[in-house]
Write a protein that holds these residues in place. Structure first.
Motif, PDB file in Angstrom:
ATOM      1  N   LEU A 295      80.389  15.639  82.330  1.00  0.00           N
ATOM      2  CA  LEU A 295      80.619  16.307  83.604  1.00  0.00           C
ATOM      3  C   LEU A 295      80.478  15.364  84.795  1.00  0.00           C
ATOM      4  O   LEU A 295      81.140  15.550  85.816  1.00  0.00           O
ATOM      5  N   GLU A 296      79.660  14.352  84.664  1.00  0.00           N
ATOM      6  CA  GLU A 296      79.406  13.420  85.768  1.00  0.00           C
ATOM      7  C   GLU A 296      80.266  12.158  85.691  1.00  0.00           C
ATOM      8  O   GLU A 296      80.017  11.213  86.427  1.00  0.00           O
ATOM      9  N   ARG A 297      81.261  12.131  84.849  1.00  0.00           N
ATOM     10  CA  ARG A 297      82.019  10.902  84.619  1.00  0.00           C
ATOM     11  C   ARG A 297      82.862  10.483  85.815  1.00  0.00           C
ATOM     12  O   ARG A 297      83.230   9.322  85.931  1.00  0.00           O
TER      13      ARG A 297
ATOM     14  N   ASN B 233      77.349   6.644  87.877  1.00  0.00           N
ATOM     15  CA  ASN B 233      77.215   7.623  86.800  1.00  0.00           C
ATOM     16  C   ASN B 233      75.815   7.527  86.191  1.00  0.00           C
ATOM     17  O   ASN B 233      75.604   6.885  85.165  1.00  0.00           O
ATOM     18  N   TRP B 234      74.847   8.194  86.815  1.00  0.00           N
ATOM     19  CA  TRP B 234      73.468   8.154  86.353  1.00  0.00           C
ATOM     20  C   TRP B 234      73.291   8.916  85.056  1.00  0.00           C
ATOM     21  O   TRP B 234      72.337   8.683  84.313  1.00  0.00           O
ATOM     22  N   ALA B 235      74.176   9.830  84.773  1.00  0.00           N
ATOM     23  CA  ALA B 235      74.063  10.625  83.540  1.00  0.00           C
ATOM     24  C   ALA B 235      74.288   9.764  82.299  1.00  0.00           C
ATOM     25  O   ALA B 235      73.839  10.131  81.215  1.00  0.00           O
TER      26      ALA B 235
ATOM     27  N   PHE C 283      81.194   7.959  74.767  1.00  0.00           N
ATOM     28  CA  PHE C 283      81.792   6.682  75.142  1.00  0.00           C
ATOM     29  C   PHE C 283      83.031   6.857  76.013  1.00  0.00           C
ATOM     30  O   PHE C 283      83.347   5.980  76.808  1.00  0.00           O
ATOM     31  N   PHE C 284      83.731   7.992  75.872  1.00  0.00           N
ATOM     32  CA  PHE C 284      84.855   8.237  76.785  1.00  0.00           C
ATOM     33  C   PHE C 284      84.377   8.658  78.174  1.00  0.00           C
ATOM     34  O   PHE C 284      85.149   8.641  79.121  1.00  0.00           O
TER      35      PHE C 284
ATOM     36  N   PHE D 121      72.789  15.995  76.874  1.00  0.00           N
ATOM     37  CA  PHE D 121      72.967  14.775  77.654  1.00  0.00           C
ATOM     38  C   PHE D 121      74.390  14.230  77.551  1.00  0.00           C
ATOM     39  O   PHE D 121      74.897  13.636  78.499  1.00  0.00           O
ATOM     40  N   VAL D 122      75.032  14.442  76.420  1.00  0.00           N
ATOM     41  CA  VAL D 122      76.436  14.039  76.290  1.00  0.00           C
ATOM     42  C   VAL D 122      77.306  14.888  77.216  1.00  0.00           C
ATOM     43  O   VAL D 122      78.184  14.371  77.916  1.00  0.00           O
TER      44      VAL D 122
END
Length: 120
Positions: A52-54, A59-61, A117-118, A46-47
């Motif tokens: 990848l989705e940032r 951003n649902w991830a 967090f980034f 999940f991280v």
């Protein structure tokens, strides 16, 4: 849905810590280490997904990171720390490999928190 799974995970892990430390069983503490590593790999999925989705505006991830990864990271980190402290307090010899695995797990979990967090 995640709360019963974490409660079951914590009870199994605490049971393994108690049995492994008081009986000084390397096999039980190794099994605990493997379980903690497997859970940390689930949270790493999940991280990585959040990383990848940032770039997207929605951003649902990050929901996966905050609601699945972060509780797993906190729980596994606390359990690994408790195991390290229990082995150190009981002064059990010949546990250097298990302690090394747990220290590496804590570093891996800290890296996941930083990456997560980034991604926000």
């Amino acid at each position: 849905m995640l709360i019963p799974i974490i409660i079951l995970f914590v009870t199994i892990s605490v049971t393994l810590i108690i049995i492994g430390v008081f009986k000084t069983s390397r096999k039980i503490l190794s099994a605990l280490s493997i379980i903690l590593w497997l859970c940390s790999l689930v949270s790493a999925f999940f991280v990585g997904w959040a990383w990848l989705e940032r770039a997207y505006s929605e951003n649902w991830a990050m929901y996966g990171f905050f609601f699945i990864s972060l509780p797993i990271i906190i729980t596994a980190g606390v359990l690994a720390t408790v195991t390290i402290l229990a082995v150190k307090v009981r002064k059990i010899e010949n546990m250097k490999e298990i302690l090394l695995r747990l220290y590496l797990l804590l570093i891996f979990l800290a890296a996941q928190v930083v990456v997560g967090f980034f991604s926000a």
